[in-house]
Design a protein around this motif. Structure first.
Motif, PDB file in Angstrom:
ATOM      1  N   GLN A 356       0.827  -1.206   0.000  1.00 20.36           N
ATOM      2  CA  GLN A 356       0.000   0.000   0.000  1.00 20.36           C
ATOM      3  C   GLN A 356       0.863   1.260   0.000  1.00 20.36           C
ATOM      4  N   LEU A 357       1.987   1.189   0.730  1.00 17.34           N
ATOM      5  CA  LEU A 357       2.897   2.330   0.780  1.00 17.34           C
ATOM      6  C   LEU A 357       3.502   2.595  -0.591  1.00 17.34           C
ATOM      7  N   LEU A 358       3.880   1.534  -1.291  1.00 27.00           N
ATOM      8  CA  LEU A 358       4.443   1.698  -2.632  1.00 27.00           C
ATOM      9  C   LEU A 358       3.410   2.296  -3.576  1.00 27.00           C
ATOM     10  N   GLN A 359       2.160   1.833  -3.469  1.00 24.88           N
ATOM     11  CA  GLN A 359       1.100   2.379  -4.318  1.00 24.88           C
ATOM     12  C   GLN A 359       0.863   3.850  -4.003  1.00 24.88           C
ATOM     13  N   LEU A 360       0.923   4.181  -2.702  1.00 25.46           N
ATOM     14  CA  LEU A 360       0.719   5.568  -2.303  1.00 25.46           C
ATOM     15  C   LEU A 360       1.838   6.454  -2.839  1.00 25.46           C
ATOM     16  N   GLU A 361       3.076   5.929  -2.846  1.00 24.82           N
ATOM     17  CA  GLU A 361       4.193   6.688  -3.421  1.00 24.82           C
ATOM     18  C   GLU A 361       3.945   6.963  -4.902  1.00 24.82           C
ATOM     19  N   HIS A 362       3.459   5.953  -5.622  1.00 30.32           N
ATOM     20  CA  HIS A 362       3.150   6.127  -7.044  1.00 30.32           C
ATOM     21  C   HIS A 362       2.051   7.171  -7.228  1.00 30.32           C
ATOM     22  N   ASP A 363       0.997   7.064  -6.408  1.00 31.09           N
ATOM     23  CA  ASP A 363      -0.117   8.016  -6.510  1.00 31.09           C
ATOM     24  C   ASP A 363       0.341   9.433  -6.174  1.00 31.09           C
ATOM     25  N   LEU A 364       1.284   9.540  -5.233  1.00 33.06           N
ATOM     26  CA  LEU A 364       1.771  10.866  -4.834  1.00 33.06           C
ATOM     27  C   LEU A 364       2.488  11.546  -5.991  1.00 33.06           C
ATOM     28  N   ARG A 365       3.295  10.778  -6.712  1.00 35.06           N
ATOM     29  CA  ARG A 365       3.995  11.347  -7.880  1.00 35.06           C
ATOM     30  C   ARG A 365       2.980  11.837  -8.921  1.00 35.06           C
ATOM     31  N   ILE A 366       1.958  11.034  -9.161  1.00 40.10           N
ATOM     32  CA  ILE A 366       0.916  11.439 -10.105  1.00 40.10           C
ATOM     33  C   ILE A 366       0.167  12.650  -9.569  1.00 40.10           C
ATOM     34  N   GLY A 367      -0.084  12.654  -8.253  1.00 39.53           N
ATOM     35  CA  GLY A 367      -0.811  13.765  -7.651  1.00 39.53           C
ATOM     36  C   GLY A 367      -0.083  15.086  -7.780  1.00 39.53           C
ATOM     37  N   VAL A 409       0.343  11.369   6.666  1.00 32.57           N
ATOM     38  CA  VAL A 409       0.537  10.168   5.864  1.00 32.57           C
ATOM     39  C   VAL A 409       1.435  10.443   4.666  1.00 32.57           C
ATOM     40  N   PHE A 410       1.149  11.535   3.928  1.00 32.18           N
ATOM     41  CA  PHE A 410       1.880  11.716   2.664  1.00 32.18           C
ATOM     42  C   PHE A 410       3.145  12.550   2.783  1.00 32.18           C
ATOM     43  N   VAL A 411       3.278  13.391   3.805  1.00 26.56           N
ATOM     44  CA  VAL A 411       4.491  14.216   3.913  1.00 26.56           C
ATOM     45  C   VAL A 411       5.746  13.375   4.122  1.00 26.56           C
ATOM     46  N   PRO A 412       5.747  12.344   5.028  1.00 26.83           N
ATOM     47  CA  PRO A 412       6.952  11.519   5.148  1.00 26.83           C
ATOM     48  C   PRO A 412       7.344  10.838   3.847  1.00 26.83           C
ATOM     49  N   THR A 417      10.971  10.550  -0.956  1.00 25.94           N
ATOM     50  CA  THR A 417      11.086  10.461  -2.414  1.00 25.94           C
ATOM     51  C   THR A 417      11.606  11.737  -3.060  1.00 25.94           C
ATOM     52  N   GLY A 418      11.780  12.809  -2.270  1.00 22.37           N
ATOM     53  CA  GLY A 418      12.277  14.061  -2.824  1.00 22.37           C
ATOM     54  C   GLY A 418      11.196  14.945  -3.418  1.00 22.37           C
ATOM     55  N   LEU A 419       9.929  14.546  -3.259  1.00 24.46           N
ATOM     56  CA  LEU A 419       8.828  15.347  -3.795  1.00 24.46           C
ATOM     57  C   LEU A 419       8.458  16.512  -2.881  1.00 24.46           C
ATOM     58  N   ILE A 420       9.002  16.528  -1.674  1.00 19.50           N
ATOM     59  CA  ILE A 420       8.614  17.547  -0.711  1.00 19.50           C
ATOM     60  C   ILE A 420       8.982  18.947  -1.181  1.00 19.50           C
ATOM     61  N   GLY A 421      10.080  19.054  -1.939  1.00 15.64           N
ATOM     62  CA  GLY A 421      10.478  20.366  -2.423  1.00 15.64           C
ATOM     63  C   GLY A 421       9.414  21.004  -3.291  1.00 15.64           C
ATOM     64  N   ALA A 422       8.871  20.226  -4.213  1.00 12.55           N
ATOM     65  CA  ALA A 422       7.832  20.750  -5.106  1.00 12.55           C
ATOM     66  C   ALA A 422       6.553  21.084  -4.337  1.00 12.55           C
ATOM     67  N   MET A 450       1.045  35.354   7.584  1.00 11.54           N
ATOM     68  CA  MET A 450       0.802  34.037   7.017  1.00 11.54           C
ATOM     69  C   MET A 450       1.915  33.103   7.491  1.00 11.54           C
ATOM     70  N   SER A 451       1.524  32.009   8.159  1.00  6.43           N
ATOM     71  CA  SER A 451       2.478  31.007   8.633  1.00  6.43           C
ATOM     72  C   SER A 451       2.461  29.813   7.689  1.00  6.43           C
ATOM     73  N   VAL A 452       3.667  29.354   7.307  1.00  2.00           N
ATOM     74  CA  VAL A 452       3.804  28.224   6.387  1.00  2.00           C
ATOM     75  C   VAL A 452       4.809  27.240   6.981  1.00  2.00           C
ATOM     76  N   ASN A 453       4.446  25.969   6.980  1.00  3.23           N
ATOM     77  CA  ASN A 453       5.333  24.924   7.492  1.00  3.23           C
ATOM     78  C   ASN A 453       6.370  24.549   6.441  1.00  3.23           C
ATOM     79  N   LEU A 454       7.615  24.392   6.873  1.00  2.00           N
ATOM     80  CA  LEU A 454       8.686  23.902   6.015  1.00  2.00           C
ATOM     81  C   LEU A 454       9.120  22.531   6.519  1.00  2.00           C
ATOM     82  N   SER A 455       8.981  21.502   5.698  1.00  2.00           N
ATOM     83  CA  SER A 455       9.350  20.150   6.099  1.00  2.00           C
ATOM     84  C   SER A 455      10.862  20.002   6.167  1.00  2.00           C
ATOM     85  N   ALA A 456      11.289  19.014   6.959  1.00  2.00           N
ATOM     86  CA  ALA A 456      12.725  18.783   7.139  1.00  2.00           C
ATOM     87  C   ALA A 456      13.410  18.476   5.804  1.00  2.00           C
TER      88      ALA A 456
END
Length: 615
Positions: A356-367, A409-412, A417-422, A450-456
């Motif tokens: 399920q995690l692998l599928q979610l990674e794939h869906d995240l890239r598409i998302g 769920v999706f931020v980690p 995967t390096g998608l956090i930058g985008a 305006m407050s914005v979170n920056l991920s690690a």
């Protein structure tokens, strides 16, 4: 070949390889191996994902597993060969099936090569290189044949030269493959059995378990914790010395009849045979952990290291030894997630979670490509005036099938995967544009923040200062109205570099907030070193204020720390009037939570601003 494919090859000069396999661990291992060889690697779990991947970017080569549910590798290959766009793509079959009939069937449906699992790294690389070289040469020959219609005499010698080079290259590759197949079955560094020999022994144990009801065995998959740190800081020579010492220490903790193998890097596997129950495997794992807990006295250094161990009982229902290793590896990663330096016994539900995690990674890239994300805004209230002083931008993912997926769920996954930058850059840009719109509204105070979170992960994937400068320039937002929230985990990694980055942001008048203060263990020791303007008190502390007086002490202590260092204190998760009254009595500066409003869409946030509420 599509225009996008031509552009991709021109820019990256990489060969694109598509791996089709329903096993997540196989995809991860193969992807890692081929990526390190300089290839662009994509992954597909089934026929539908493979077809979508081919339509998106046409691959140069396909690695195809035979044993897959619903549509097996043979059928997938046949379907690919019937499509014009994929008919000429070479397909290398991968399977633990080594029977001649299986190989003949593979070639019969259009495969160009067949790799029997378990495969050696060098063999895999050489076979991939051979087929890519062959495909390149074949394309060259086709181009030459087209030109031969007009210049047969001029191009004949060139064609013969190309064919001769191809033949020589194929002979050289076949000769090298023959040598690789004859490689020894032991690791050259530790002299332990390697992966190939271990799997052969594991296969025999599995066959014996199917025949003998009283025969039991188990597999322990071990990965050293913090080995990379030792290797990077003390050098590869010390790292190799440590691996040898670990191998000897592991051997000392096992019985002579057990098999210990090195799989490469800092991974080891142990086969325990003739055991009666899982408790014996757990005892062996505890013995290994006990052995590793003692410091290693190397030639020039004293090194401490531990390991995470995954345990799998050798059930006879397993069809292939690789499946046992897959599940042991999954259990090992669960042990790491639970805190490292421990063991974990495999549960079948863990495999489904990994899929399920692998599928979610794939869906995240598409998302990310389809822009399935949106931003909601939660008000931040000044406890001195009772009015809204700003908003926090919170990203949401509207999955087309699974619905709303929370950031926890999706931020980690995005960070890994390096998608956090985008994602984070898009959120920051959207929030700044929205702030500009609100500030231009006649009923909005120009001081609205305006407050914005920056991920690690953003700090390692992107030049954050340059990105912020660009967004501020595009949106024309006053930097003093922008607040960037950073969690404690960020300051634990590469602190010197982070100090420079945060100081540059502060120099631009941007306010910096430490988010979830108190949930980590490094706050007080690091806090004075960073230019923060405010501390955000985690909602778990606010929630426990009313439970007893001891819990309440955490909140005023945090507020006191903030004020003593010239910072504001922000409480999140405020849900009741009692909590609000308590925070006011403690001189907390700001608060947010469901008592004021949940996170809402921009239009509702503007209505909230226009209503000028006061608490």
């Amino acid at each position: 070949m599509s225009y996008e494919k031509l552009v991709l090859n021109k820019v990256t000069n990489q060969k694109d390889i598509l791996i089709i396999d329903d096993t997540a661990d196989n995809l991860r291992v193969l992807s890692s191996i081929l990526t390190k060889q300089g290839y662009s690697v994509r992954k597909a779990l089934n026929w539908q994902m493979a077809l979508m991947a081919c339509k998106t970017v046409l691959p140069d080569l396909i690695l195809l597993d035979i044993m897959m549910p619903e549509v097996d590798g043979y059928e997938v290959c046949q379907r690919l060969k019937t499509l014009d766009i994929t008919a000429d793509i070479p397909v290398i079959f991968m399977s633990a099936l080594g029977d001649v009939f299986d190989k003949v069937k593979a070639f019969g449906v259009g495969g160009v090569d067949y790799i029997t699992k378990p495969f050696e790294l060098e063999e895999l690389v050489v076979r991939v290189q051979s087929q890519l070289a062959l495909r390149t040469a074949q394309q060259e020959i086709l181009n030459l044949n087209t030109k031969l219609e007009h210049k047969v005499k001029e191009r004949t010698s060139e064609l013969e030269t190309s064919v001769n080079k191809l033949q020589q290259e194929m002979k050289r590759r076949k000769h090298l493959q023959s040598k690789l197949l004859e490689m020894a079955l032991h690791d050259p560094l530790t002299k332990l059995p390697n992966r190939t020999l271990f799997i052969k022994k594991l296969e025999k144990a599995l066959q014996r378990a199917k025949l003998e009801s009283d025969y039991g065995f188990a597999v322990l998959f071990l990965d050293c914790d913090r080995f990379k740190i030792v290797n990077d800081s003390l050098g590869h020579f010390v790292g190799d010395e440590l691996l040898i010492a670990i191998a000897r220490r592991l051997q000392a903790s096992l019985n002579p009849k057990d098999t210990l193998a090195r799989f490469g890097g800092d991974e080891f596997a142990i086969l325990l045979e003739k055991i009666t129950d899982i408790r014996m495997a757990i005892n062996a794992a505890n013995a290994v952990l006990q052995q590793l807990s003692v410091a290693f006295q190397l030639s020039r250094h004293e090194v401490f290291i531990n390991a995470s161990i995954g345990i799998i009982w050798g059930e006879s229902h397993y069809e292939q030894p690789e499946y046992l290793l897959r599940d042991a590896d999954t259990a090992m990663y669960r042990a790491k997630a639970l805190g490292k330096g421990r063991y974990h016994v495999f549960d079948p539900a863990m495999h489904q979670e990994a899929m399920q995690l692998l599928q979610l990674e794939h869906d995240l890239r598409i998302g990310v490509e389809r822009k399935e994300f949106f931003v909601q805004y939660q008000p931040i209230v000044s406890l001195k005036t009772g009015r809204i002083s700003g908003f926090e931008a919170l990203v949401r993912w509207q999955h087309p099938v699974r619905g709303l997926i929370p950031p926890t769920v999706f931020v980690p996954i995005a960070e890994e995967t390096g998608l956090i930058g985008a994602i984070d850059t898009w959120v920051l840009q959207s929030a700044c544009y929205q702030l500009r719109i609100w500030q231009n509204h006649p009923k909005t105070e120009t001081s609205l923040t305006m407050s914005v979170n920056l991920s690690a992960g953003l700090f390692s994937h992107l030049d954050i200062v340059t990105a912020v400068d660009k967004i501020l320039d595009e949106t024309q937002v006053n930097p003093a109205c922008l607040q960037l929230e950073i969690t404690e985990s960020v300051i634990m990694e590469n602190t010197e570099t982070l100090k420079i980055i945060l100081q540059q942001l502060k120099d631009r008048k941007i306010r910096l907030i430490m988010d979830d203060f108190g949930t980590g263990y490094s706050s007080l020791s690091y806090l004075h070193s960073f230019p923060f303007h405010a501390l955000k008190i985690d909602k778990s502390f606010v929630r426990r204020m009313q439970e007893n007086q001891q819990n309440m002490g955490l909140v005023p202590a945090t507020i006191g720390i903030a004020h003593s260092m010239g910072m504001n204190a922000i409480a999140e998760g405020v849900e009741t009037p009692e909590q609000l009254a308590q925070l006011r009595s403690m001189n907390c500066d700001l608060a947010q939570g469901y008592l004021f409003s949940k996170a809402v869409d921009p239009e509702l946030a503007l209505d909230l601003i226009a209503a000028v509420p006061q608490w």
